[in-house]
Every structure is written in structure tokens, then in C-alpha cells.
Design a protein around this motif. Structure first.
Motif, short mmCIF file in Angstrom:
data_model
loop_
_atom_site.label_atom_id
_atom_site.label_comp_id
_atom_site.label_asym_id
_atom_site.label_seq_id
_atom_site.Cartn_x
_atom_site.Cartn_y
_atom_site.Cartn_z
N LYS A 57 -49.91 18.29 -9.02
CA LYS A 57 -48.75 19.18 -8.84
C LYS A 57 -48.14 19.55 -10.19
CE LYS A 57 -48.96 19.38 -4.43
NZ LYS A 57 -49.54 20.57 -3.83
N GLN A 117 -50.47 22.04 -11.88
CA GLN A 117 -50.37 23.33 -11.19
C GLN A 117 -49.09 24.05 -11.59
OE1 GLN A 117 -51.17 21.93 -7.05
NE2 GLN A 117 -52.30 23.84 -6.92
N SER A 160 -48.02 28.98 -10.24
CA SER A 160 -48.36 28.78 -8.83
C SER A 160 -49.40 29.76 -8.30
CB SER A 160 -47.11 28.85 -7.97
OG SER A 160 -46.53 30.12 -8.06
N TYR A 216 -57.08 16.18 0.91
CA TYR A 216 -57.95 17.35 1.03
C TYR A 216 -59.14 17.10 1.95
CZ TYR A 216 -55.11 19.62 -2.42
OH TYR A 216 -54.04 20.19 -3.09
N VAL A 273 -62.76 22.10 -4.08
CA VAL A 273 -61.68 22.72 -3.32
C VAL A 273 -61.04 23.77 -4.21
CG1 VAL A 273 -59.48 22.36 -2.14
CG2 VAL A 273 -61.28 20.61 -2.00
N LEU A 287 -57.87 26.27 -4.73
CA LEU A 287 -56.46 26.36 -4.34
C LEU A 287 -55.75 27.47 -5.09
CD1 LEU A 287 -55.47 22.63 -5.00
CD2 LEU A 287 -56.05 23.59 -2.80
N ARG A 288 -54.72 27.97 -4.47
CA ARG A 288 -53.74 28.80 -5.17
C ARG A 288 -52.39 28.33 -4.64
NH1 ARG A 288 -55.70 33.57 -4.71
NH2 ARG A 288 -56.72 33.51 -6.71
N ASP A 298 -50.12 25.96 -2.91
CA ASP A 298 -50.41 24.96 -1.88
C ASP A 298 -51.45 25.42 -0.89
OD1 ASP A 298 -48.60 23.12 -2.91
OD2 ASP A 298 -46.93 23.92 -1.74
N LYS A 299 -51.96 26.63 -1.06
CA LYS A 299 -52.90 27.20 -0.10
C LYS A 299 -54.35 26.88 -0.49
CE LYS A 299 -54.28 31.49 2.08
NZ LYS A 299 -54.19 32.95 2.07
N ILE A 300 -55.09 26.32 0.45
CA ILE A 300 -56.52 26.07 0.25
C ILE A 300 -57.27 27.37 0.54
CG2 ILE A 300 -58.53 24.77 1.03
CD1 ILE A 300 -56.59 22.50 1.81
N LYS A 354 -63.59 25.67 0.38
CA LYS A 354 -64.16 24.36 0.09
C LYS A 354 -65.67 24.54 0.02
CE LYS A 354 -62.16 20.42 1.94
NZ LYS A 354 -61.94 19.40 2.99
#
Length: 133
Positions: free
Chosen positions: A27, A30, A35, A86, A95, A97-98, A100-102, A105
């Protein structure tokens, strides 16, 4: 060339990606990156031969996309809470991510599929940015 899994280094001195251990590490990195920047996580283990097989390709992808995405390696033996979050069930697992969005995978050693997934995520990001203007 396929390296043995236990040769996968968690040292970042010569790598193009950083090692993450905790969810707080992830976190914080990131937040520093922004974000809306694409993040690619590699879940691996020293004892996993397939993880060693993709190390060079993961480094190459990190180098290729270094200005457009952040790449992080997570040793599941040291990062079990993150791997659990995850839902990592096989190694290697990647994985995308952008925030908190996956976004996706990729399981296993198909680094071409990983590259295509990264390119698709970046294209979607670019298209969304153009729509905003």
C-alpha cells in the motif's frame, strides 16, 4: 534458460523490481507511485522451479514497462497474508492492479500472456485518459 526456483533472489540490488513483504509495504509503494499507475505483482517461492523459470522474463518486462508500471515480487513464504488476500493458489501467479482494483491474474509460466495482459491494461488506461479529455 530456466533457473531453479531457489535461485530466485529477493535482493533488489540488480533487479528492476522491488520485494514486498507485507500489505503495508504494498500500500505504501502504491501510494508513492500513484493510485492510477498499473502495478504488477509476482508471487513466487524459492522452492518453486516454475518461479525460477520466469525470473528473467519478469525482469525484462519490468525493464520494458518501467515508466508505465510498477513491478513487485512477493515471496509467498514471507508474504503469506498478501498471497492469501489475492487468493494465490499456484506459483508463479501474477496479479495486475490499479489502485485497489484487480485488473487481471496470470497463472503459471506463460510470460507472453503476462505481457499481453500488461499491454491490454495500459491500452485501457490510455483510452480512459483520452476519454477524459
Amino acid at each position: 534458460m530456466c533457473l531453479l526456483g531457489f535461485l530466485h533472489s529477493d535482493s533488489t540490488s540488480d533487479a528492476e523490481f522491488e520485494t514486498i513483504v507485507t500489505m503495508e509495504d504494498l500500500k505504501s509503494r502504491q501510494a508513492k507511485a500513484g493510485s492510477d499507475k498499473l502495478v504488477v505483482l509476482e508471487f513466487w517461492a524459492r522452492w518453486s522451479v516454475p518461479s525460477g523459470c520466469v525470473l528473467d522474463s519478469f525482469k525484462e518486462l519490468a525493464q520494458t514497462f518501467k515508466t508505465r508500471a510498477e513491478f513487485y515480487a512477493l515471496d509467498v513464504d514471507k508474504s503469506m497474508p498478501v498471497a492469501s488476500f489475492y487468493k494465490v493458489e499456484s506459483l508463479p501467479t501474477f496479479v495486475l492492479l490499479r489502485g485497489d482494483k484487480i485488473l487481471g491474474k496470470v497463472l503459471g509460466i506463460d510470460t507472453e500472456e503476462l505481457k499481453e495482459s500488461i499491454e491490454q491494461a495500459l491500452q485501457e488506461e490510455q483510452a480512459a485518459a483520452q476519454e477524459e479529455h
